[in-house]
Enzyme design. Sequence first.
Site, short mmCIF file in Angstrom:
data_model
loop_
_atom_site.label_atom_id
_atom_site.label_comp_id
_atom_site.label_asym_id
_atom_site.label_seq_id
_atom_site.Cartn_x
_atom_site.Cartn_y
_atom_site.Cartn_z
N GLU A 42 0.97 -1.38 0.27
CA GLU A 42 -0.11 0.23 -0.29
C GLU A 42 1.22 0.70 -0.16
O GLU A 42 1.61 1.04 0.08
CB GLU A 42 -0.82 0.02 1.37
N LYS A 61 2.48 4.64 1.22
CA LYS A 61 3.20 5.43 2.18
C LYS A 61 2.68 6.24 2.20
O LYS A 61 3.52 7.65 1.34
CB LYS A 61 4.62 5.26 2.68
N ASP A 98 2.57 10.33 2.96
CA ASP A 98 3.77 11.53 3.54
C ASP A 98 2.96 12.51 4.59
O ASP A 98 2.52 13.45 3.82
CB ASP A 98 4.31 12.16 2.99
N TYR A 158 -4.47 3.04 7.52
CA TYR A 158 -3.57 2.36 7.11
C TYR A 158 -3.54 1.17 8.28
O TYR A 158 -2.54 0.18 7.85
CB TYR A 158 -2.58 2.75 6.48
N LYS A 175 11.38 3.62 0.86
CA LYS A 175 11.17 4.80 0.29
C LYS A 175 11.57 5.07 -1.27
O LYS A 175 12.70 4.55 -1.69
CB LYS A 175 12.42 5.65 1.77
N CYS A 212 21.31 46.75 -8.07
CA CYS A 212 19.76 46.54 -7.97
C CYS A 212 19.36 46.89 -9.61
O CYS A 212 19.46 47.11 -10.06
CB CYS A 212 19.29 47.28 -6.96
N CYS A 272 16.27 49.89 -9.01
CA CYS A 272 16.77 50.51 -9.05
C CYS A 272 17.86 51.32 -9.68
O CYS A 272 18.36 52.40 -9.65
CB CYS A 272 16.46 51.07 -7.37
N CYS A 322 19.26 45.39 -1.11
CA CYS A 322 18.98 46.83 -1.70
C CYS A 322 18.74 47.59 -0.89
O CYS A 322 18.01 46.98 0.18
CB CYS A 322 17.90 46.62 -2.44
N CYS A 381 12.86 52.17 -3.81
CA CYS A 381 13.18 51.32 -5.20
C CYS A 381 12.09 50.22 -5.40
O CYS A 381 11.19 50.42 -4.10
CB CYS A 381 13.96 50.37 -3.90
S1 IVH Z 1 1.86 1.30 9.45
C1 IVH Z 1 2.98 -1.24 12.57
N1 IVH Z 1 1.61 1.31 6.76
O1 IVH Z 1 5.05 5.05 7.92
C2 IVH Z 1 2.61 -0.25 11.54
N2 IVH Z 1 1.69 3.29 7.63
O2 IVH Z 1 7.73 4.47 10.24
C3 IVH Z 1 2.72 0.85 11.95
N3 IVH Z 1 3.04 5.67 6.96
O3 IVH Z 1 4.91 7.50 10.94
C4 IVH Z 1 3.01 1.36 9.81
N4 IVH Z 1 1.95 4.74 5.07
O4 IVH Z 1 2.91 6.73 10.17
C5 IVH Z 1 2.07 2.17 7.83
N5 IVH Z 1 0.28 2.61 4.87
C6 IVH Z 1 1.42 2.92 5.94
C7 IVH Z 1 1.86 4.05 6.32
C8 IVH Z 1 2.24 4.34 7.33
C9 IVH Z 1 2.31 6.41 6.38
C10 IVH Z 1 3.84 6.19 8.17
C11 IVH Z 1 3.72 5.60 9.88
C12 IVH Z 1 4.72 5.75 10.26
C13 IVH Z 1 5.85 5.57 9.36
C14 IVH Z 1 6.50 3.99 9.05
#
Ligand code: IVH
Length: 693
Positions: free
Chosen positions: A121, A123, A125, A232, A329, A423, A426, A441, A447
């Site tokens: 799934e 991640k 941000d 999640y 990542k 500048c 001016c 400046c 200016c």
């Molecule tokens: S699972 C025990 N799933 O990523 C499992 N984490 O270090 C708990 N995060 O700060 C995390 N998307 O908040 C999981 N689909 C996702 C996520 C997710 C973002 C973040 C989470 C944590 C960091 C993991």
Amino acid sequence: MDLFSNFDNIEATAERIAELSKLIDQYNYEYYMNDRSLVSDQEFDSLLRELQDLERSNPELASPNSPTRRVGGEINKSFKQVTHRFPMLSLGNTYSIEEIVDFEARTRKLLGDTQFSYTCELKYDGVAIGLTYKHGQLVQAVTRGNGAVGDDITANARTIQTIPLKLRGSYPDDFEARGEVVYPFNEFETFNKQREADGEEPFANPRNAASGSLKLQDSAECAKRKLQFCMYFMMLPSNWKTIGDSNELNLDTHFDRLEAARQMGFKVQPYIKECRDINEIREFIDYWDTERWNLPFAIDGIVIKVNQVALWDTLGLTSKSPRWAIAYKFKAQQVSTPLESISFQVGRTGIITPVANMKPVWLGGTTVRRATLVNADNIQKLDIHDDDWLLVEKGGEIIPKIVGVDLSKRKVGSMPVTYITNCPECGARLVRAEGEAGHYCPNQDGCPPQIIGRLEHFVSRKAMNIESLGTERLEMLYSKGLVRDIADLYSLDKEQLIGLESTDELGQRRASIQEKGAENILMAIEKSKSVPFERVLFALGIRYVGEVGAKKLARYFKNIDSLVSASVEELASVEDVGEKTAQFIFDFFHEPRHLELIDRLRKAGLQLIALETQQSNILDGKIFVVSGVFSNFSREEIKTHIEQHGGKVSGSISGKTNYVVAGEKMGPEKLKKAEKLGVAIISEEQYLSMVNG
Ligand code: IVH
């Protein structure tokens, strides 16, 4: 009124409240989860207003999870610290696909012959939070914090439309929903633009903005931010039971749990896939590495979890993270493109910002043409030559960054780019103060972009809030010679304004001010005369004095005259005012033209004295420093309390400090310093008895 009819009345009111809540919940659900509008905005507003009115006159019938809570209004003075019932672990993470291959092989080996699968799934941000639901009701929302203890942000979480306040269908009687609060790109951009228009520093990325929003003290402000919750994870205690409709819940796999959560009313993103092997995992990662830029929110990787919950115990935990999950990542995306020219922008305070104009290039979902080169030092550090190809990078941020030069494309004999000496607006010779990385400046009064910039800042919403004067009108007033500085605004008259025209770059007429428009402008200017001192101070646009700094200075000095006569040392003793800022403030108030400007603003009738909220002068002349956590006050409250009784609050302990009020967990450094300087350390109780005589 007899007892019975009163009872009937309450019964009927409770029934109507329940009916309205249900309807509004349903409309909200369809709107935010399914993008479907079942009623007109007008009808929706009228139902919500009816519910608000009923709750206001019958507060005992108002539920903490009523849909009226979505609009906020609760004030969090400081956030309660909460210990997580289940620690919020982080995930092992890697930028290397080889390590994902290792993870998969290791997991397969550990599980031997057992049949299992993975879920892949996104991640997200954003900011991790945990939501506790008991009997289908949201009872608490806590940020991740350090994983063991976080901040209670329940009031703010209730304003997020994708967080269900009451669950639907069948659900466990007690569990925690975990997920990430994200700031969708489009909302983030609108919000940041507004911040800039208001003279505030924009947020660097949606994650910082989401985090700042969750920590807002006023939940009604948080409600305006349009945050989203992406669930999640479902955390279940061992003895959970199904309640609600009590249809059987299947929560054996992570996939099932997220699907069940969706049925309960959570926003669960559809981008989740059950994968059988490393090839399917790789495919998912590769797909999202490029496709991520088409999502409406930021992600920074992919999370891979073992799907079968029963296997999590078998795999166990390392010291920090579970062995049944890992995060991949994404690397920041990078391209190289030719530098075409460098332009130099002049800011409100005269700061020069070099900007690289590049051959347009497609990067991370947008076309990049321009990017800041920050200052002369940075250009030198990157060693940019004429005709170079620049390496441009985009990580989780929206703003592209120039990270280097593609040396393989450098032309033989090319020379380092030269920086301007004068500048561009001016012609004044630029100055570079010692220890500063940038040029500026110095021609503040001659200016044009600096003058217009100062005017824009002065009229902005958080400053004097003279809404009817936008950039175009200010430019027009400036070019006609009617307004040369902020004080000139207060001598404008109707005749001068009527008929003023603005022209575009081609000299074409664009708009002219009519009688009504002129009246509106003058009315807004007049109204600004009642803007409180702290905002006038912010509006002056002193370098490094932001909204918060201005508030603290106004509270400390109480009026412009004591501020003008303050020493650098005294200025620096104010909380949040550093040495450098103190020097800038001092210099600002020692320029004759600024004193003359203040005099004209005073004559115009602006508020140059803080409103009196004084309760006594029992602490007159005494300087306090506060440290630690208090039981009767938040930190801000005790400071206000000291000031309301005539005392002053300083941010750091010095020989001039009379008392340090020490709460629980006072900083050890402060304690040491107070002891060394022989400053009296008093408790909260001693402080209170001092004030109460
Ligand atoms: S699972 C025990 N799933 O990523 C499992 N984490 O270090 C708990 N995060 O700060 C995390 N998307 O908040 C999981 N689909 C996702 C996520 C997710 C973002 C973040 C989470 C944590 C960091 C993991």
